[in-house]
Design an enzyme around this catalytic site. Sequence first.
Site, PDB file in Angstrom:
ATOM      1  N   ILE A  46       1.366  -0.656   0.062  1.00  0.00           N
ATOM      2  CA  ILE A  46      -0.094  -0.233  -0.316  1.00  0.00           C
ATOM      3  C   ILE A  46       1.358   1.231  -0.415  1.00  0.00           C
ATOM      4  CG2 ILE A  46      -1.701   0.981   1.319  1.00  0.00           C
ATOM      5  CD1 ILE A  46      -2.683  -1.595   2.086  1.00  0.00           C
ATOM      6  N   CYS A  47       1.875   1.447   1.122  1.00  0.00           N
ATOM      7  CA  CYS A  47       2.937   2.571   0.942  1.00  0.00           C
ATOM      8  C   CYS A  47       3.027   3.544  -0.779  1.00  0.00           C
ATOM      9  CB  CYS A  47       4.109   1.887   1.857  1.00  0.00           C
ATOM     10  SG  CYS A  47       3.689   0.934   3.687  1.00  0.00           S
ATOM     11  N   PRO A  48       3.767   2.442  -1.272  1.00  0.00           N
ATOM     12  CA  PRO A  48       4.419   2.940  -3.028  1.00  0.00           C
ATOM     13  C   PRO A  48       2.512   3.766  -3.819  1.00  0.00           C
ATOM     14  CG  PRO A  48       3.958   0.461  -2.774  1.00  0.00           C
ATOM     15  CD  PRO A  48       3.832   0.807  -1.338  1.00  0.00           C
ATOM     16  N   LEU A  51       2.460   7.426  -1.608  1.00  0.00           N
ATOM     17  CA  LEU A  51       2.970   8.116  -1.735  1.00  0.00           C
ATOM     18  C   LEU A  51       3.308   8.637  -2.342  1.00  0.00           C
ATOM     19  CD1 LEU A  51       6.180   6.375   0.653  1.00  0.00           C
ATOM     20  CD2 LEU A  51       4.922   8.136   1.001  1.00  0.00           C
TER      21      LEU A  51
END
Length: 187
Positions: A46-48, A51
């Site tokens: 999920i993080c990318p 970001l």
Amino acid sequence: MSLINKEVSDFSVQAYQNNEFKTVTKEDLKGKWNVFFFYPADFTFICPTELEDLANKYSEFQKIGCEIYSVSCDTHFVHKAWHDASERIQKIQYPMLADPTHALSKDFEVYIESDGVAERGTFIVNPEGKIVAYEVNAGNVGRNAEELFRKVQASQFVYEHGDEVCPAKWQPGAATLKPSLDLVGQL
């Protein structure tokens, strides 16, 4: 306990930004708006997406005088490796703060000790270095840069116009409310 109006503690961390390592301290926050965008870890799922969403809106945040700091418990070397390996992360121009000692994640109360990572916490910090808005999401729920941008704009508005408040879905230029003594109990 609420973190609203809590002043960010002194800190000094390493960061990766624009193919360089640099040091970021509390001094860098003074006099401008800042967003601390905590996420669990580099090289995750999920993080990318989050970001990249922020990266796509970064110039708009800059235009309203707001710096973005993404933060994970990874080192600045891991941030660089992720940047080099991921097309999504290569779009990032804002500082990626390294928090391997967990000083920041503990100060913002998002550190998950059992996992050694941070929660998905988003914090808006005013020019005085105080938290004025925040939310913490479950690890499996991504965030939205457009809504964060709106919240920064609303926070800036009420900071500058202390006698007015922003209703739900407020956008710049829309009507605000002026609380009166008759309405105080309804807030």
